[in-house]
Motif scaffolding. Sequence first.
Motif, short mmCIF file in Angstrom:
data_model
loop_
_atom_site.label_atom_id
_atom_site.label_comp_id
_atom_site.label_asym_id
_atom_site.label_seq_id
_atom_site.Cartn_x
_atom_site.Cartn_y
_atom_site.Cartn_z
N VAL A 451 -3.78 17.57 -35.13
CA VAL A 451 -4.26 16.97 -36.38
C VAL A 451 -5.45 16.06 -36.11
O VAL A 451 -6.43 16.04 -36.87
CB VAL A 451 -3.13 16.21 -37.08
N ASP A 452 -5.39 15.29 -35.01
CA ASP A 452 -6.52 14.44 -34.65
C ASP A 452 -7.78 15.29 -34.42
O ASP A 452 -8.88 14.93 -34.87
CB ASP A 452 -6.21 13.66 -33.38
N GLU A 453 -7.61 16.41 -33.74
CA GLU A 453 -8.76 17.29 -33.46
C GLU A 453 -9.35 17.83 -34.76
O GLU A 453 -10.57 17.94 -34.90
CB GLU A 453 -8.32 18.44 -32.56
N ASP A 454 -8.49 18.16 -35.71
CA ASP A 454 -8.98 18.67 -36.99
C ASP A 454 -9.79 17.60 -37.72
O ASP A 454 -10.85 17.90 -38.29
CB ASP A 454 -7.80 19.11 -37.85
N GLN A 455 -9.33 16.35 -37.69
CA GLN A 455 -10.06 15.28 -38.36
C GLN A 455 -11.40 15.02 -37.67
O GLN A 455 -12.42 14.81 -38.33
CB GLN A 455 -9.22 14.01 -38.39
N VAL A 456 -11.41 15.04 -36.34
CA VAL A 456 -12.66 14.85 -35.61
C VAL A 456 -13.62 16.00 -35.88
O VAL A 456 -14.83 15.80 -36.06
CB VAL A 456 -12.37 14.73 -34.09
N ARG A 457 -13.09 17.22 -35.95
CA ARG A 457 -13.93 18.39 -36.23
C ARG A 457 -14.56 18.29 -37.62
O ARG A 457 -15.74 18.62 -37.81
CB ARG A 457 -13.11 19.66 -36.12
N GLN A 458 -13.79 17.82 -38.58
CA GLN A 458 -14.34 17.62 -39.92
C GLN A 458 -15.45 16.57 -39.92
O GLN A 458 -16.46 16.72 -40.60
CB GLN A 458 -13.23 17.20 -40.89
N ALA A 459 -15.25 15.49 -39.14
CA ALA A 459 -16.27 14.45 -39.07
C ALA A 459 -17.56 14.98 -38.45
O ALA A 459 -18.67 14.65 -38.91
CB ALA A 459 -15.74 13.26 -38.26
N GLU A 460 -17.45 15.79 -37.41
CA GLU A 460 -18.63 16.39 -36.80
C GLU A 460 -19.35 17.31 -37.78
O GLU A 460 -20.58 17.33 -37.86
CB GLU A 460 -18.23 17.15 -35.54
N ARG A 461 -18.58 18.08 -38.53
CA ARG A 461 -19.17 19.01 -39.48
C ARG A 461 -19.89 18.27 -40.61
O ARG A 461 -20.94 18.71 -41.07
CB ARG A 461 -18.06 19.90 -40.07
#
Length: 662
Positions: A451-461
């Motif tokens: 879940v943390d990775e998904d949130q970080v990925r959204q922030a990068e996008r």
Amino acid sequence: DCQIERAETRACTPPDVPDQQKEDDARERDASCQEEGGSNYEATGAFKEMASPPDEIGRVSKEPDPSELRVGEGVSADARSSGFSSLAKSCIPQASFAQAFAMSSIAYMPNVYISLFRGDARLIGLANITMVIVDISINPWIGRLSDTGFFNCCYFSDVHSWGRRAPLMLLSIPVCMLSCVLFWIGPESLRSPVAVAMWYTAARLLMTIGIAMFESAFQSGFTELFPSKAERVSLGLAKFFAAMVGGGLGFVGIVPSAVGMKDPGSPNQRQLFALFGLLTGVSWMLAVPYARLQRRSIMKKIVPSSSWSSMADFWRSSPAFRCLAISTHFYSAGLVLLLTALPFVFEAALKYTPEQVETALRTVIFGAGSMVPLSLPLVAYISKRLDPSVISAVAGFLSAFTSACHLHATYGIPGQFWPQVVQMSIVCGAGVSVLAVSWTSAQSALFAWVVDEDQVRQAERDGGEEVPARRDGMINAFRSIFSISAGAWAGAFQFLLGTFGYDGDRFSKGEPQPEEVRVLLEILYALVIPVMFIIFAVPMLYFPLRGQRLATLLSDYQKLYDRLTSESGTPAPADPSPAMGQDGQSYELADVFNMKAGMKTCRFAQDTFAWQEPCIDLPGQHPDWSSSVPGAALPLPSSSFLDPDDPPNPPAGEAPNGAFLA
């Protein structure tokens, strides 16, 4: 980081210090910082936000050695804990206890309905398969609704007060309570096998809906409340231990008595099952404190309504989730088949009488549960030296050898009741217990990292301009699909039992079951279940979030969490009684504020509201300090300072230098 620290050193130096001394101190601290490879600025509790300004996503200020990464230590992102007290945290294992006790008590309901109430085995098997399909369908739906704040309506409409998860959990509790009562009370009055199967289907449907709601709120709230890796792992072990205690009480105290009952509709059966219904129903109330704790989550941003394609996009973009999902399915499938088929193995394969089946079931479950306390310190010790996914993989491979234990009990010591039961309790129980402890402790951390990775990925996008909303509900529901679908294996097994001629009347009369039933059970225990544990272990060997990649992820997530904490204005709780700032808003004090300023150290404790050591010479007031946190200056009495030679006496309503609230 060293540049930031140099600026902080200058800002924290009193104005009466000569400029040359300021520069000398700054150079000295900068050289020390570069030598150590990190910052000398130390802060604990809620004040750490000032030490962690947002940085570029994807960078780690100090790259750790992957070989040194251990569960609960070694990475900077683990420095921040939730700040909740031990008493507050105890409500999580308490909720796990309630769920495990209730679910373990009704785990053998298909056996009870088939053997005791004479329900149609094929219809009950089909009902379980159908419920798997229903569960798979409604779980993503409920998770997405929770993310979008759908359950924040009526009394729970204020999302800032209730959060996104607490309303869902509070609504799920009465549904689960009612389904437990229906499982135990009512079917004894039915005479038709079809009617019994339909009653089971209705109770099972209600339980499916309630558990889908409960699990979505439980898991999503857990990852939101606890950002620390160490807390996630330690609370994962605490949840597992509480679940084992609750499950043990259900399996040992209720299941054998229910399975061994032979007189449907008798006064003894009605009274006993009514007591079981009351106990399993009321136990869900123990989850209420956890629902109340979920109100304190700072992750209250609503996720915009998303399409079903978002789940497919997430599946494609997250290799870590794919590994986790596959392992979740085959772990659940192997464990479900192992427990579901156990009483039938005693009856049809080992030829036990009804009384022996009850004794054996109680002994094996108690023996396997007794292996858990022995497994906990072993797994906790290894977890500090190996990645949790690796530990789970090794435990999965070892659990495959339970087939040898079963074959030896069947063919090596045939007809010897107690040697067979003791061997299955200790040898098989030890292997399964180590696997269960390893996977439960690992799963809490692995899922949170996904879940943390998904949130970080959204922030990068999105360019990192704002902190994206967490999609715990959707991701947990997606994972639940793979766990729930494992129930189809149990339904298929029960359907095959009915197809091969299993009859509950033969069990009650002590008559043997057809030979085809025995062969089915032998294949299941000797081949199918071990293969499932092996398939579970393989994805864990290739789980990608470990080593350097995990260190980068945790560092990125820490920056997002710090930014969200700063934007929300409500830092992670460190003390249940906040102080009041000048703006009338409550602020949480840091547990201890420890800042190295030049060659001197200041320590400020919230329990005494006092500087614990003589600090730098404090003038009456410094405008830079009082404006750092708007409206958060705290007036302190002069008697609270420990330096009797220079007790500052600030004007009323103003604070001395550095007396800030986080």
